[in-house]
Design a protein around this motif. Sequence first.
Motif, PDB file in Angstrom:
ATOM      1  N   UNK A 105      -0.308  -4.195  -0.012  1.00 19.66           N
ATOM      2  CA  UNK A 105      -1.519  -4.824   0.499  1.00 19.66           C
ATOM      3  C   UNK A 105      -1.449  -4.519   2.238  1.00 19.66           C
ATOM      4  N   UNK A 106      -2.536  -4.313   2.713  1.00 22.26           N
ATOM      5  CA  UNK A 106      -2.738  -3.933   4.327  1.00 22.26           C
ATOM      6  C   UNK A 106      -2.422  -2.897   4.894  1.00 22.26           C
ATOM      7  N   UNK A 107      -2.502  -1.961   4.078  1.00 17.77           N
ATOM      8  CA  UNK A 107      -2.132  -0.493   4.525  1.00 17.77           C
ATOM      9  C   UNK A 107      -3.489   0.447   3.985  1.00 17.77           C
ATOM     10  N   UNK A 108      -3.874   1.346   4.758  1.00 15.71           N
ATOM     11  CA  UNK A 108      -5.125   2.031   4.435  1.00 15.71           C
ATOM     12  C   UNK A 108      -4.530   3.047   3.380  1.00 15.71           C
ATOM     13  N   UNK A 109      -5.843   3.177   2.261  1.00 15.49           N
ATOM     14  CA  UNK A 109      -5.695   3.787   1.171  1.00 15.49           C
ATOM     15  C   UNK A 109      -5.596   5.368   1.580  1.00 15.49           C
ATOM     16  N   UNK A 110      -6.188   5.617   2.621  1.00 11.89           N
ATOM     17  CA  UNK A 110      -6.340   7.216   3.183  1.00 11.89           C
ATOM     18  C   UNK A 110      -5.331   7.652   3.940  1.00 11.89           C
ATOM     19  N   UNK A 111      -4.947   7.034   5.188  1.00 14.16           N
ATOM     20  CA  UNK A 111      -4.075   7.561   5.958  1.00 14.16           C
ATOM     21  C   UNK A 111      -2.809   6.722   5.780  1.00 14.16           C
ATOM     22  N   UNK A 112      -2.774   5.441   5.313  1.00 15.15           N
ATOM     23  CA  UNK A 112      -1.500   4.607   5.299  1.00 15.15           C
ATOM     24  C   UNK A 112      -1.030   3.791   6.434  1.00 15.15           C
ATOM     25  N   UNK A 113      -1.897   3.907   7.436  1.00 17.87           N
ATOM     26  CA  UNK A 113      -1.697   3.000   8.577  1.00 17.87           C
ATOM     27  C   UNK A 113      -1.777   1.491   8.364  1.00 17.87           C
ATOM     28  N   UNK A 114      -1.604   0.522   9.155  1.00 19.17           N
ATOM     29  CA  UNK A 114      -1.746  -0.722   8.789  1.00 19.17           C
ATOM     30  C   UNK A 114      -3.086  -0.966   9.350  1.00 19.17           C
ATOM     31  N   UNK A 115      -3.867  -1.685   8.270  1.00 16.91           N
ATOM     32  CA  UNK A 115      -5.198  -2.036   8.481  1.00 16.91           C
ATOM     33  C   UNK A 115      -5.393  -2.909   9.503  1.00 16.91           C
ATOM     34  N   UNK A 116      -4.461  -4.111   9.543  1.00 17.44           N
ATOM     35  CA  UNK A 116      -4.412  -5.050  10.849  1.00 17.44           C
ATOM     36  C   UNK A 116      -4.824  -6.380  10.302  1.00 17.44           C
ATOM     37  N   UNK A 117      -4.421  -7.626  10.872  1.00 16.05           N
ATOM     38  CA  UNK A 117      -4.474  -8.797  10.437  1.00 16.05           C
ATOM     39  C   UNK A 117      -6.088  -9.154  10.657  1.00 16.05           C
ATOM     40  N   UNK A 118      -6.755  -9.010  11.771  1.00 14.77           N
ATOM     41  CA  UNK A 118      -7.934  -9.286  12.038  1.00 14.77           C
ATOM     42  C   UNK A 118      -8.986  -8.679  11.342  1.00 14.77           C
ATOM     43  N   UNK A 124     -11.032  -9.599   3.606  1.00 14.20           N
ATOM     44  CA  UNK A 124      -9.703  -9.558   2.988  1.00 14.20           C
ATOM     45  C   UNK A 124      -9.501  -8.496   1.881  1.00 14.20           C
ATOM     46  N   UNK A 125     -10.603  -7.888   1.395  1.00 12.64           N
ATOM     47  CA  UNK A 125     -10.550  -6.882   0.548  1.00 12.64           C
ATOM     48  C   UNK A 125     -10.658  -5.414   0.986  1.00 12.64           C
ATOM     49  N   UNK A 126     -10.459  -5.281   2.276  1.00 18.07           N
ATOM     50  CA  UNK A 126     -10.474  -4.170   2.898  1.00 18.07           C
ATOM     51  C   UNK A 126      -9.314  -3.219   2.458  1.00 18.07           C
ATOM     52  N   UNK A 127      -9.608  -1.999   2.273  1.00 17.94           N
ATOM     53  CA  UNK A 127      -8.764  -1.033   1.777  1.00 17.94           C
ATOM     54  C   UNK A 127      -8.662   0.492   2.791  1.00 17.94           C
ATOM     55  N   UNK A 128      -9.305   0.088   3.676  1.00 15.75           N
ATOM     56  CA  UNK A 128      -9.329   1.283   4.554  1.00 15.75           C
ATOM     57  C   UNK A 128      -9.282   0.991   6.111  1.00 15.75           C
ATOM     58  N   UNK A 129      -8.508   1.354   6.922  1.00 17.39           N
ATOM     59  CA  UNK A 129      -8.582   1.009   8.441  1.00 17.39           C
ATOM     60  C   UNK A 129      -9.945   1.516   9.036  1.00 17.39           C
ATOM     61  N   UNK A 130     -10.157   0.591  10.118  1.00 19.19           N
ATOM     62  CA  UNK A 130     -11.445   0.780  10.709  1.00 19.19           C
ATOM     63  C   UNK A 130     -11.651   2.349  11.001  1.00 19.19           C
ATOM     64  N   UNK A 131     -10.736   3.011  11.388  1.00 17.20           N
ATOM     65  CA  UNK A 131     -11.119   4.474  11.527  1.00 17.20           C
ATOM     66  C   UNK A 131     -11.411   5.121  10.480  1.00 17.20           C
ATOM     67  N   UNK A 132     -10.673   5.157   9.318  1.00 13.85           N
ATOM     68  CA  UNK A 132     -11.184   5.805   8.087  1.00 13.85           C
ATOM     69  C   UNK A 132     -12.548   5.310   7.832  1.00 13.85           C
ATOM     70  N   UNK A 133     -12.702   3.919   7.495  1.00 11.07           N
ATOM     71  CA  UNK A 133     -14.136   3.217   7.148  1.00 11.07           C
ATOM     72  C   UNK A 133     -15.028   3.927   7.852  1.00 11.07           C
TER      73      UNK A 133
END
Length: 145
Positions: A105-118, A124-133
Amino acid sequence: MPAKQKEAGVFKNFEPYKPKKGEEYMNDKQKEHFRNILYKWKAELMEEVDRTVTHMKDEAANFPDPADRATQEEEFSLELRTRDRERKLIKKIDSTLNLIDNDDYGYCDTCGVEIGIKRLEARPTASLCIDCKTLDEIKEKQEHG
């Protein structure tokens, strides 16, 4: 000050997490924070389902006037569509809880970076970081106009 209750389908009744300096990302304390958010959100959605069932039982009537009957059927139809979306969300919450249990949990499905707490507190169900989204939304817009 805790965030307010539901807003646009997202559970908002929690105290935001304040990470300490140098704290490891997605440590046990953070995972427990998100686990609690997800369990409370799921419980709230389940209560809505119960309220809908009770409301439909209590309000169900065989109106002699076709317009009244149509109004009631439309109201029930809208409620059922909303509950169906919430049922799908409950499934997504369950799969997100599994990700927490499996330390994914908490890591982007596409690139693997941390999605971030905020971002995770906002969705809470986000699976992509803001850039990939953002890229995903741009691609979708290009494909579907």
